[in-house]
Motif scaffolding. Structure first.
Motif, PDB file in Angstrom:
ATOM      1  N   TRP A  75       0.836  -1.206   0.000  1.00 34.64           N
ATOM      2  CA  TRP A  75       0.000   0.000   0.000  1.00 34.64           C
ATOM      3  C   TRP A  75       0.871   1.256   0.000  1.00 34.64           C
ATOM      4  CZ3 TRP A  75      -1.552   3.190   4.495  1.00 34.64           C
ATOM      5  CH2 TRP A  75      -2.508   4.142   4.164  1.00 34.64           C
ATOM      6  N   MET A  76       1.915   1.263   0.819  1.00 32.19           N
ATOM      7  CA  MET A  76       2.820   2.416   0.870  1.00 32.19           C
ATOM      8  C   MET A  76       3.533   2.603  -0.471  1.00 32.19           C
ATOM      9  SD  MET A  76       3.043   3.933   3.940  1.00 32.19           S
ATOM     10  CE  MET A  76       2.362   3.613   5.560  1.00 32.19           C
ATOM     11  N   GLU A  77       3.959   1.504  -1.084  1.00 37.01           N
ATOM     12  CA  GLU A  77       4.627   1.605  -2.386  1.00 37.01           C
ATOM     13  C   GLU A  77       3.670   2.153  -3.445  1.00 37.01           C
ATOM     14  OE1 GLU A  77       8.021  -1.864  -1.807  1.00 37.01           O
ATOM     15  OE2 GLU A  77       6.294  -2.289  -3.086  1.00 37.01           O
ATOM     16  N   ASP A  78       2.414   1.752  -3.376  1.00 34.14           N
ATOM     17  CA  ASP A  78       1.422   2.264  -4.324  1.00 34.14           C
ATOM     18  C   ASP A  78       1.226   3.772  -4.115  1.00 34.14           C
ATOM     19  OD1 ASP A  78      -0.630   1.853  -6.382  1.00 34.14           O
ATOM     20  OD2 ASP A  78      -2.034   2.376  -4.774  1.00 34.14           O
ATOM     21  N   ASP A 132      -7.132  17.271  -2.112  1.00 29.17           N
ATOM     22  CA  ASP A 132      -8.011  17.831  -1.084  1.00 29.17           C
ATOM     23  C   ASP A 132      -8.355  16.728  -0.068  1.00 29.17           C
ATOM     24  OD1 ASP A 132      -9.907  16.215  -2.400  1.00 29.17           O
ATOM     25  OD2 ASP A 132     -10.690  17.895  -3.550  1.00 29.17           O
ATOM     26  N   LEU A 133      -9.141  17.080   0.924  1.00 28.04           N
ATOM     27  CA  LEU A 133      -9.488  16.134   1.983  1.00 28.04           C
ATOM     28  C   LEU A 133     -10.247  14.926   1.436  1.00 28.04           C
ATOM     29  CD1 LEU A 133      -9.517  15.418   4.980  1.00 28.04           C
ATOM     30  CD2 LEU A 133     -11.531  16.888   5.246  1.00 28.04           C
ATOM     31  N   ALA A 134     -11.096  15.159   0.454  1.00 31.49           N
ATOM     32  CA  ALA A 134     -11.860  14.044  -0.131  1.00 31.49           C
ATOM     33  C   ALA A 134     -10.921  13.029  -0.785  1.00 31.49           C
ATOM     34  CB  ALA A 134     -12.871  14.569  -1.143  1.00 31.49           C
ATOM     35  N   GLN A 135      -9.929  13.510  -1.521  1.00 26.33           N
ATOM     36  CA  GLN A 135      -8.981  12.584  -2.154  1.00 26.33           C
ATOM     37  C   GLN A 135      -8.148  11.870  -1.090  1.00 26.33           C
ATOM     38  OE1 GLN A 135      -5.658  14.049  -4.521  1.00 26.33           O
ATOM     39  NE2 GLN A 135      -5.805  12.246  -5.864  1.00 26.33           N
ATOM     40  N   ALA A 136      -7.735  12.610  -0.052  1.00 24.15           N
ATOM     41  CA  ALA A 136      -6.946  11.985   1.016  1.00 24.15           C
ATOM     42  C   ALA A 136      -7.745  10.859   1.673  1.00 24.15           C
ATOM     43  CB  ALA A 136      -6.529  13.034   2.044  1.00 24.15           C
ATOM     44  N   ALA A 137      -9.017  11.111   1.946  1.00 27.17           N
ATOM     45  CA  ALA A 137      -9.871  10.076   2.548  1.00 27.17           C
ATOM     46  C   ALA A 137      -9.992   8.879   1.609  1.00 27.17           C
ATOM     47  CB  ALA A 137     -11.238  10.650   2.885  1.00 27.17           C
ATOM     48  N   GLU A 138     -10.123   9.143   0.326  1.00 27.03           N
ATOM     49  CA  GLU A 138     -10.221   8.054  -0.653  1.00 27.03           C
ATOM     50  C   GLU A 138      -8.935   7.227  -0.667  1.00 27.03           C
ATOM     51  OE1 GLU A 138     -13.076   7.458  -2.161  1.00 27.03           O
ATOM     52  OE2 GLU A 138     -12.286   5.709  -3.201  1.00 27.03           O
ATOM     53  N   LEU A 139      -7.790   7.903  -0.595  1.00 29.91           N
ATOM     54  CA  LEU A 139      -6.503   7.201  -0.594  1.00 29.91           C
ATOM     55  C   LEU A 139      -6.352   6.318   0.643  1.00 29.91           C
ATOM     56  CD1 LEU A 139      -4.210  10.121  -1.799  1.00 29.91           C
ATOM     57  CD2 LEU A 139      -4.768   8.038  -3.090  1.00 29.91           C
ATOM     58  N   SER A 140      -6.937   6.756   1.752  1.00 31.76           N
ATOM     59  CA  SER A 140      -6.821   5.980   2.995  1.00 31.76           C
ATOM     60  C   SER A 140      -7.544   4.645   2.905  1.00 31.76           C
ATOM     61  CB  SER A 140      -7.362   6.778   4.182  1.00 31.76           C
ATOM     62  OG  SER A 140      -8.776   6.778   4.187  1.00 31.76           O
TER      63      SER A 140
END
Length: 111
Positions: A30-33, A83-91
């Protein structure tokens, strides 16, 4: 792009070494991705569950920050996202969800 902090809370520990290796491989993948897509700014570190809290004007020191162990921050990662929405999606790719853990996504304020 802005910076966001992932705070990892809870999750169950692996039952044995083989399971622990499997979980660690998921975290590394996941970190590498995240890194290959330009979102990983600092891999961060796991945190020891022990700690002290210093509170108020009296600067009272107590053990541990939370009454329940599931609320203890177990580690962090610094990422970049639109943005926060993308960060949440990445999580959502975080392996901690496989073990009932939580990712708290927080924007880092610029100073």
């Amino acid at each position: 792009m802005s910076d966001f902090l992932f705070l990892y809370r809870g999750g169950q520990r692996a039952a044995d070494a083989a399971e622990s290796d499997k979980v660690m491989q998921k975290w590394v993948a996941w970190m590498e991705d995240l890194g290959s897509k330009g979102h990983l700014k600092d891999r961060g570190q796991p945190l020891d569950p022990a700690g002290k809290v210093v509170r108020g004007k009296q600067k009272v020191v107590t053990d541990g920050p939370y009454p329940e162990s599931k609320d203890v921050v177990g580690g962090y990662t610094l990422i970049t996202a639109r943005d926060l929405a993308q960060a949440a999606e990445l999580s959502k790719g975080c392996p901690i969800f496989d073990t009932d853990g939580v990712v708290e996504v927080r924007p880092v304020m610029e100073m």
